[in-house]
Design a protein around this motif. Structure first.
Motif, PDB file in Angstrom:
ATOM      1  N   ASP A 278       0.964  -1.303  -0.105  1.00 19.82           N
ATOM      2  CA  ASP A 278      -0.085   0.165  -0.036  1.00 19.82           C
ATOM      3  C   ASP A 278       0.755   1.257   0.078  1.00 19.82           C
ATOM      4  O   ASP A 278       0.432   2.281  -0.477  1.00 19.82           O
ATOM      5  N   ARG A 279       2.218   1.296   0.566  1.00 17.27           N
ATOM      6  CA  ARG A 279       2.858   2.473   0.605  1.00 17.27           C
ATOM      7  C   ARG A 279       4.119   1.979  -0.391  1.00 17.27           C
ATOM      8  O   ARG A 279       5.104   3.204  -0.573  1.00 17.27           O
ATOM      9  N   ARG A 280       4.509   0.958  -0.608  1.00 18.56           N
ATOM     10  CA  ARG A 280       5.911   0.800  -1.520  1.00 18.56           C
ATOM     11  C   ARG A 280       5.718  -0.268  -2.526  1.00 18.56           C
ATOM     12  O   ARG A 280       6.381  -1.184  -2.920  1.00 18.56           O
ATOM     13  N   LYS A 281       4.525   0.166  -3.357  1.00 14.04           N
ATOM     14  CA  LYS A 281       4.199  -0.655  -4.468  1.00 14.04           C
ATOM     15  C   LYS A 281       5.074  -0.801  -5.515  1.00 14.04           C
ATOM     16  O   LYS A 281       5.132  -1.722  -5.991  1.00 14.04           O
ATOM     17  N   ALA A 282       5.757   0.433  -5.772  1.00 21.22           N
ATOM     18  CA  ALA A 282       6.569   0.428  -7.054  1.00 21.22           C
ATOM     19  C   ALA A 282       7.843  -0.428  -6.603  1.00 21.22           C
ATOM     20  O   ALA A 282       8.328  -1.140  -7.658  1.00 21.22           O
ATOM     21  N   LEU A 283       8.172  -0.426  -5.307  1.00 25.26           N
ATOM     22  CA  LEU A 283       9.448  -1.168  -4.875  1.00 25.26           C
ATOM     23  C   LEU A 283       9.162  -2.910  -5.039  1.00 25.26           C
ATOM     24  O   LEU A 283       9.763  -3.620  -5.394  1.00 25.26           O
ATOM     25  N   TYR A 284       7.818  -3.045  -4.602  1.00 30.11           N
ATOM     26  CA  TYR A 284       7.449  -4.401  -4.566  1.00 30.11           C
ATOM     27  C   TYR A 284       7.289  -4.960  -5.795  1.00 30.11           C
ATOM     28  O   TYR A 284       7.788  -6.218  -6.285  1.00 30.11           O
ATOM     29  N   GLN A 285       6.772  -4.337  -6.853  1.00 29.80           N
ATOM     30  CA  GLN A 285       6.546  -4.672  -8.308  1.00 29.80           C
ATOM     31  C   GLN A 285       8.056  -4.583  -8.956  1.00 29.80           C
ATOM     32  O   GLN A 285       8.250  -5.659  -9.775  1.00 29.80           O
ATOM     33  N   LEU A 286       8.880  -3.892  -8.469  1.00 33.84           N
ATOM     34  CA  LEU A 286      10.190  -3.837  -9.128  1.00 33.84           C
ATOM     35  C   LEU A 286      11.132  -5.258  -8.817  1.00 33.84           C
ATOM     36  O   LEU A 286      11.751  -5.931  -9.711  1.00 33.84           O
ATOM     37  N   ALA A 287      10.919  -5.567  -7.446  1.00 30.64           N
ATOM     38  CA  ALA A 287      11.488  -6.725  -6.825  1.00 30.64           C
ATOM     39  C   ALA A 287      11.045  -8.008  -7.862  1.00 30.64           C
ATOM     40  O   ALA A 287      11.919  -8.875  -8.189  1.00 30.64           O
ATOM     41  N   GLU A 288       9.585  -7.950  -7.814  1.00 33.27           N
ATOM     42  CA  GLU A 288       9.243  -9.011  -8.971  1.00 33.27           C
ATOM     43  C   GLU A 288       9.598  -9.281 -10.410  1.00 33.27           C
ATOM     44  O   GLU A 288      10.196 -10.248 -10.663  1.00 33.27           O
ATOM     45  N   ARG A 289       9.939  -8.123 -10.759  1.00 32.40           N
ATOM     46  CA  ARG A 289      10.402  -8.030 -12.321  1.00 32.40           C
ATOM     47  C   ARG A 289      11.845  -8.272 -12.162  1.00 32.40           C
ATOM     48  O   ARG A 289      12.529  -8.823 -13.318  1.00 32.40           O
ATOM     49  N   LEU A 290      12.855  -7.852 -11.213  1.00 32.45           N
ATOM     50  CA  LEU A 290      14.213  -8.052 -11.162  1.00 32.45           C
ATOM     51  C   LEU A 290      14.447  -9.600 -10.764  1.00 32.45           C
ATOM     52  O   LEU A 290      15.210 -10.239 -11.332  1.00 32.45           O
ATOM     53  N   ALA A 291      13.258 -10.134 -10.133  1.00 37.80           N
ATOM     54  CA  ALA A 291      13.322 -11.736 -10.119  1.00 37.80           C
ATOM     55  C   ALA A 291      13.108 -12.444 -11.335  1.00 37.80           C
ATOM     56  O   ALA A 291      14.009 -13.388 -11.482  1.00 37.80           O
ATOM     57  N   LEU A 292      12.455 -11.860 -12.217  1.00 38.32           N
ATOM     58  CA  LEU A 292      12.240 -12.602 -13.528  1.00 38.32           C
ATOM     59  C   LEU A 292      13.629 -12.514 -14.375  1.00 38.32           C
ATOM     60  O   LEU A 292      14.008 -13.429 -14.879  1.00 38.32           O
ATOM     61  N   ALA A 293      14.219 -11.451 -14.185  1.00 35.70           N
ATOM     62  CA  ALA A 293      15.540 -11.258 -14.816  1.00 35.70           C
ATOM     63  C   ALA A 293      16.867 -12.032 -14.370  1.00 35.70           C
ATOM     64  O   ALA A 293      17.414 -12.819 -14.990  1.00 35.70           O
ATOM     65  N   ALA A 294      16.760 -11.938 -13.068  1.00 29.66           N
ATOM     66  CA  ALA A 294      17.646 -12.952 -12.466  1.00 29.66           C
ATOM     67  C   ALA A 294      17.502 -14.654 -12.844  1.00 29.66           C
ATOM     68  O   ALA A 294      18.379 -15.342 -12.705  1.00 29.66           O
ATOM     69  N   ASN A 295      16.320 -14.882 -13.017  1.00 25.62           N
ATOM     70  CA  ASN A 295      15.832 -16.077 -13.527  1.00 25.62           C
ATOM     71  C   ASN A 295      15.981 -16.294 -15.083  1.00 25.62           C
ATOM     72  O   ASN A 295      15.250 -17.425 -15.751  1.00 25.62           O
ATOM     73  N   TRP A 296      16.851 -15.346 -15.828  1.00 25.42           N
ATOM     74  CA  TRP A 296      17.002 -15.454 -17.217  1.00 25.42           C
ATOM     75  C   TRP A 296      15.673 -15.193 -17.956  1.00 25.42           C
ATOM     76  O   TRP A 296      15.615 -15.535 -19.158  1.00 25.42           O
ATOM     77  N   GLN A 297      14.659 -14.427 -17.434  1.00 28.15           N
ATOM     78  CA  GLN A 297      13.537 -14.146 -18.084  1.00 28.15           C
ATOM     79  C   GLN A 297      13.534 -12.591 -18.359  1.00 28.15           C
ATOM     80  O   GLN A 297      12.730 -11.812 -17.895  1.00 28.15           O
ATOM     81  N   LEU A 298      14.605 -12.431 -19.029  1.00 30.82           N
ATOM     82  CA  LEU A 298      14.802 -10.665 -19.378  1.00 30.82           C
ATOM     83  C   LEU A 298      13.770 -10.188 -20.236  1.00 30.82           C
ATOM     84  O   LEU A 298      13.339  -9.059 -19.869  1.00 30.82           O
ATOM     85  N   GLN A 299      13.395 -11.029 -21.036  1.00 30.12           N
ATOM     86  CA  GLN A 299      12.411 -10.475 -22.084  1.00 30.12           C
ATOM     87  C   GLN A 299      11.028 -10.204 -20.895  1.00 30.12           C
ATOM     88  O   GLN A 299      10.296  -9.169 -21.331  1.00 30.12           O
ATOM     89  N   ASP A 300      10.902 -11.103 -20.670  1.00 31.85           N
ATOM     90  CA  ASP A 300       9.439 -11.040 -19.494  1.00 31.85           C
ATOM     91  C   ASP A 300       9.644  -9.894 -18.860  1.00 31.85           C
ATOM     92  O   ASP A 300       8.584  -9.021 -18.584  1.00 31.85           O
TER      93      ASP A 300
END
Length: 511
Positions: A278-300
């Protein structure tokens, strides 16, 4: 979805009488309160009886009986408009327009055998009165009454029933892909401490599954005001506080989140950030996207960073400077072209240098070397395709694969030898020696599962150096990668992923 759970206490319902006085179903001449219960029975033309053959005050009819009488009166008239929501009316008026779509009213309902001096104060009928009022006033809201048959002093039983109830309530949000799957609000003012405390503790445990907010109505002071004929009328709350439970836990958990982020454990960081969406949504969503990149899912990851999915979403706009967002937008667009170009392909390959840097930082040397050798091979292969090394005669496929043309997938050894031939390098050239060492270390790592250390990399690739600093090793590896890049490729000052990572870390450290 937004759900509000209200633990119904004895002073949450009022009833307007013919003399203009609004009387509370919980005011019974105790604690300086007026005798509203007696006056309500008189209003209804009923004698106030007892739950026992002994006419003792502690057995006299109270909110359980009075609430049922008023509920039957409203039900018969099909009109719950007289019911006054003393504490919760102000909350609903504010929250329903903001997405509140479900209300659960928890009324106490102690089993038979519980002494009447306790049972007479049960609030199940007050909960039904409130439900009727809310359904009539807000017909689009789903309203449920929950009245488990439990004695209010049986804390363990209350906890077990509540845990099972909450699991069913929030289970859909566990698998939902939406960041706004559920906001759970709790209002516990006025209810018995065992009920209120159990709900507050259980709700706090749900912070990883949904946003949890505590809604706290502010009782007016004084609670009663003078009315007609010297009678006192109960006043309704006109204000309330809305507090995210995350505010209480953030100072403690921030260090844990910082550590996970710094180490590149973005999945772990996302789990801990879930309670603060509710207060740090941008950071929460970025963590999810960086986790994808770290899992070789850069395009996603890149797709989910674009536009309204993250970069131009309101939380990101609020938290990230416009200048930085403009830089990221340009970088994402370059890497996400619909029709890929040599430049876009190169830039996506170069993003993997962030993973090399991150794994070296974490002292995961074997994995860092794996990423490095893979990146080196991808860069060589990209040049091979773009410059057509087979046509140029620098790369010769085996006899049985020469008709494959551009579909031929050259090995790492074939690629670096073709690069050597293209650059006309001698076998004892430093870069060729490094290629040989990389090939040897890579085979050792793959074939024998041999773990690598910084010393292994330094001794094999940079024998002139005796450093044991991962940062210096990374710089040396980065320069080696740059040495095989085409002059037409513009190497970024830093990978996009590194810039995003650093912003996230800075954001955590500033709050």
């Amino acid at each position: 979805m937004k759900t509000l759970i209200i633990t119904v206490g004895t002073r949450q319902v009022g009833w307007p009488c013919r003399d203009g006085i609004v009387r509370s179903l919980g005011a019974d001449s105790d604690r300086g309160h007026p005798p509203h219960i007696d006056e309500l029975y008189a209003e209804l033309g009923l004698a106030r009886g007892y739950h026992s053959d002994e006419p003792k005050p502690e057995f006299g009819y109270s909110v359980r009986h009075l609430g049922e009488v008023l509920y039957q009166k409203c039900q018969a008239a099909q009109d719950f408009s007289p019911v006054e929501l003393l504490l919760d009316g102000v909350i609903l008026a504010d929250q329903v327009p903001k997405g509140l779509n479900r209300i659960i009213l928890w009324g106490t309902n102690q089993p038979e055998g519980t002494p009447w001096n306790f049972r007479r104060g049960d609030t199940l009928w007050l909960a039904h009165l409130m439900a009727g009022k809310i359904r009539q006033q807000y017909p689009t809201i789903k309203v449920d009454v929950w009245q488990p048959e439990i004695a209010v002093n049986q804390t363990d039983q209350i906890r077990q029933h509540l845990e099972q109830f909450l699991v069913e309530l929030v289970k859909d949000s566990w698998t939902s892909e939406s960041d706004e799957a559920l906001t759970l609000q709790i209002q516990t003012k006025g209810s018995v401490p065992q009920v209120a405390n159990t709900l507050e503790i259980a709700a706090a445990a749900l912070m990883r599954q949904c946003i949890v907010q505590q809604v706290i109505p502010i009782e007016p002071s004084p609670l009663f005001e003078d009315g007609n004929g010297g009678k006192r009328s109960v006043r309704s709350a006109t204000e309330f506080n809305l507090v995210s439970l995350g505010q209480y836990f953030w100072p403690v958990e921030r260090e844990r989140i910082c550590s996970a982020w710094e180490q590149g454990d973005f999945g772990e960081a996302k789990v801990w950030l879930a309670g603060y969406r509710d207060r740090r949504k941008a950071l929460y969503q970025l963590a999810e996207r960086l986790a994808l990149a770290a899992n070789w899912q850069l395009q996603d990851a890149l797709k989910q960073l674009q536009g309204a999915q993250w970069l131009d979403a309101p939380p990101t706009k609020r938290e990230v400077p416009k200048r930085l967002r403009s830089q990221w937008r340009a970088a994402i667009q370059e890497r996400c072209k619909t029709n890929e170009t040599p430049k876009s392909k190169f830039l996506k390959i170069w993003e993997e240098t962030f993973l090399i840097w991150l794994e070296l930082k974490r002292q995961n040397v074997s994995l860092a070397f794996f990423y490095f050798s893979r990146t080196l091979e991808r860069l060589l292969y990209l040049r091979c395709k773009i410059e057509d090394w087979i046509k140029q005669g620098w790369l010769t496929p085996p006899e049985d694969k020469r008709n494959w043309g551009s579909n031929y997938k050259a090995s790492f050894g074939e690629l670096w030898r073709a690069f050597q031939k293209m650059k006309n390098l001698n076998d004892d050239a430093r870069l060729v020696e490094q290629f040989k060492a990389i090939n040897e270390l890579r085979n050792k790592q793959v074939h024998s599962s041999h773990p690598l250390t910084l010393t292994d990399i330094t001794e094999k690739l940079f024998p002139e150096s005796s450093n044991s600093d991962w940062k210096i090793t990374y710089k040396a590896l980065e320069q080696l990668l740059q040495s095989v890049c085409s002059d037409d490729w513009t190497i970024p000052e830093e990978p996009l992923l590194q810039s995003l990572y650093q912003w996230g870390l800075d954001s955590l450290n500033q709050t």
